[in-house]
Design a protein around this motif. Structure first.
Motif: not given
Lengths: 361, 361
Positions: A85, A114, A171, A191-195, A199, A202, A204, A302
Motif C-alpha cells: 500500500l 492481508w 481485491v 477493511r478493503a485491500i485494493v492491491p 491507499g 483500501s 478502512k 502487487h
C-alpha cells in the motif's frame, strides 16, 4: 541510555489527530513491514467498531442485498495475499515549492500480508447487476473535509472502484494483517485491500459495499484524490487509481553522512500498480551514470521488491546525490520529474537523496 | 541489508526547500548533539557567503561604527559555551487541532558547544550609545515571507534583542559549532548564539549588528514570531524571547511497542530559559502518579540536562501514556496544557507519549 531491542521503533508523526504516522523508511529490514511500523493514514478521528455488533451490508445494484456479521465473514472461504500500500501523497515533502498536505517523506508505503474474503465472492453472492459500473466502499469514519469545494455536512470516507477492478481476485475484504486481527488504526475489524491502487482505495472500517449504476462523484473522487486529466484537449476531473511505478532508497537516509572509500550497501524497495518491477538502476552521481542493483525479493504482482547496491563511497569529501529508478515489464522507467498535473499526489519521479562523504576532520 | 555504523543517521524532513530538518530525537545519546544530527531551521534559501570577502558591520546607535572581516573576528578573544537551541515551533505536531507551519515533533532542539566572540565585546568596542534600547541582528538570507500582514518586498531575516540581553556575557557571535567551523546550513561563516532564547534569536549568516534607539518592529517580531499578550487587559503584540521550561521524552518514541514486565529506561532531556532545571518527574499512567527521574548531566545555565527513569513495564498489554515534567529553580513545573495565547509557538506543556505494551500474541 541503552535499552534492550524492542519490537518497534515508532513512527514519525506527520499529523497527530487524526493520526497520520509515517514509517521511518530507513528502518525497513524485512519483506513484510511489521504491523507496528506500518504507516497510518487517517482522514477523520478513528471510529470505534465493536466486533459483536459489526455488520457489513452489500446492497445497491444487486439482486440479493444482504448483510454479514463478523463471524459470518470470518466463516467464508478466505485468501491471504501480500500487497504494497502506498498513500497517494507519499513523498510530498520532496516537492519544491512545498504543496499543502501531510509532508510525507518515503514511509507512507508498506508491504503486508492481508487475509480476507475476495470482494468478488461477496458480489457474486449478492448477484451483481450487469449494468453496475462501480462498487462504492463506505467506511465508518466521518467528519467535515477541508478542501474546497467541500460538501455542506459531515461525510463518511467513501471510495468507489471501477467494476473491472472490483471483480479481480486480488481485491480483499480483509480482517487480518500479517496474520493478526487488524489493529484499530488499520481498520478494525474489517477493511478493503485494493492491491495495485493507491491507499485511498483500501477503505478502512468498512461497513457498506454498494453497487451503483452511475459513476460515483463523491468528495474524495472529485475534490481530494483527483487531478485534471486532458481528454480531447479539455481538462476533466479524474480520480486517482493505479499506483505508479516507483523505487525508493531506504538507506542511506537523506542528508546522512557516510565514511569515504568504504563499501556502503544502498538499499530500497520498488513497486508498480498493475505491472511488475523488472529492473532497478542506481546512480551515485546525480544521474550521469547508472548501474544495476540486485533484487532481494522475487516478482510477485502487487508486492514490492527490495533491492540493494554495493557502493564504494568516494574518497573525496563533499555532497553526492543518489537516485534509483525502476523499470516495469513494459520497459518504461520512472520519470525524472514530477508530473505537475497530479499536484501533491502520485509522486513517483526519481527522488534525489543527498548524502555527505565526511572529511578526515 | 546491514551497514557498518556511520556517523549520522540522517534527519527527518519537515520541509525540503528551504531546509527544515529535524533531529530524530530518539537517537539522542550524547550531551552534545552531533552537528550532523542537529536540527536545521531555515526561513529562506541558504545564502552563500565567502570567508574571504565576509564583512560584519557594527553600526547604528554607537559612537564608533566599524566592520570586521572574518580573520579579524577570529583574532579577537573568544569564548566557548554550551547552549541548547530550540525552535519556537518545536512540538507543534502535538497541537490538536493542527496549527499551520512545519510539523515539528520533538527534535527541533539540540545542545551544542559554540565558540565565538561575546556580542558585548563588539558593542563595547563600538561604544554603544546609552540610549540604544535594542540590538538588531541581520542575516544574509532574504526572501518574501508568507504570513499576513507581510511586507511588500523581500526582506532579510532580522531579529532584535533587548539591550539587557544583548550585553550578557553568554550571547556570542559564533564561528564554531562543536569545535568545527559552522556548517553551511548552520550559518557559515558567522552566526549569533543567544542562549536562553528560542532559536529565532540566534540569527544565522550574520552580516550586520545595528544598535537602535527605538524598539524594532519588523516582520519577524510582529507577524511571525509574535503573540498577543495582555497588558492592562488589552492585547498587545509581543515578540517571543526566553525559552520556556520544558522536558521531552526521547525514548520510548511515541507509539512504540514495548515488551511487558521488563525494565525499560525512559530517557529524555530538559531545559529552561534563564533558570535551571532542578527536578524531573515521570508519569507512566497519564499523570496520576509521578516519580522522580535521575539526571545524567549537571546544572549548567542555558544547556539541557539529560535524565533517565527505569520503568518496569506493565504485565498487562495495552496502551499507556508517559509524561515527563520539569521543575525549575523557582519551584514551578511545566504546565499540563498548551497556552493558546502562543498559537503554534512556545509549546512547553507535558507532551503525551503513548506507547503500547505488547501481548503474548
Amino acid at each position: 541510555m541503552n535499552n534492550t531491542r524492542y519490537s518497534s521503533a515508532g513512527l514519525i508523526i506527520r499529523q497527530r489527530e487524526p493520526k497520520n504516522l509515517e514509517t521511518p523508511f530507513d528502518r525497513i529490514d524485512s519483506y513484510l513491514t511489521p504491523t507496528a511500523l506500518f504507516y497510518i493514514r487517517s482522514h477523520f478521528p478513528r471510529p470505534t467498531l465493536d466486533r459483536a455488533s459489526y455488520q457489513l451490508r452489500i446492497d445497491g445494484a444487486v439482486r440479493h442485498p444482504f448483510a454479514l456479521n463478523y463471524e459470518q465473514l470470518r466463516n467464508m472461504p478466505s485468501e491471504t495475499r501480500v500487497a504494497t500500500l502506498e498513500c497517494a501523497g507519499n513523498s510530498r515533502v520532496f516537492l519544491v515549492p512545498q504543496v499543502q498536505g501531510a509532508q510525507w517523506e518515503l514511509g507512507a508505503a508498506g508491504n503486508a500480508e492481508w487475509t480476507g474474503v475476495p470482494l468478488r465472492a461477496l458480489l457474486e453472492r449478492a448477484g451483481l447487476a450487469d449494468d453496475a459500473c462501480e462498487i462504492v466502499l463506505e467506511g465508518a469514519d466521518r467528519g467535515a473535509p477541508k478542501e474546497e469545494p467541500r460538501p455542506p455536512n459531515p461525510i463518511s470516507y467513501v471510495w468507489s472502484l471501477p467494476r473491472a477492478k472490483a471483480i479481480q481476485p486480488e481485491v480483499l475484504i480483509a480482517y487480518q494483517m500479517n496474520g493478526q486481527d487488524l489493529p484499530l488504526d488499520h481498520g478494525f475489524p474489517v477493511r478493503a485491500i485494493v492491491p495495485g491502487h493507491y491507499g485511498m482505495a483500501s477503505v478502512k472500517w468498512l461497513t457498506r459495499i454498494e453497487a451503483v449504476r452511475d459513476p460515483f462523484h463523491g468528495y474524495w473522487q472529485t475534490t481530494d484524490y483527483a487531478y485534471w486529466a486532458l481528454t480531447n484537449g479539455k481538462p476533466v476531473r479524474r480520480a486517482l487509481g493505479e499506483m505508479k511505478l516507483k523505487s525508493e532508497i531506504a538507506r542511506p537516509r537523506i542528508y546522512e553522512t557516510l565514511v569515504p572509500n568504504r563499501i556502503y550497501t544502498v538499499s530500497g524497495a520498488a513497486w508498480a500498480g498493475e505491472s511488475d518491477v523488472t529492473e532497478i538502476q542506481v546512480s551515485t552521481d546525480g544521474g550521469l551514470a547508472w548501474a544495476e542493483a540486485e533484487f532481494l525479493d522475487p516478482v510477485r504482482r502487487h508486492a514490492w521488491r527490495r533491492w540493494k547496491f554495493d557502493w564504494l563511497t568516494p574518497k573525496e569529501p563533499g555532497q553526492y546525490t543518489l537516485l534509483a529508478r525502476a523499470k516495469d515489464a513494459s520497459g518504461a522507467f520512472q520519470p525524472y520529474d514530477h508530473d505537475q498535473a497530479y499536484g501533491g499526489y502520485a509522486i513517483n519521479h526519481c527522488l534525489s537523496i543527498e548524502v555527505f562523504i565526511e572529511g578526515s576532520g
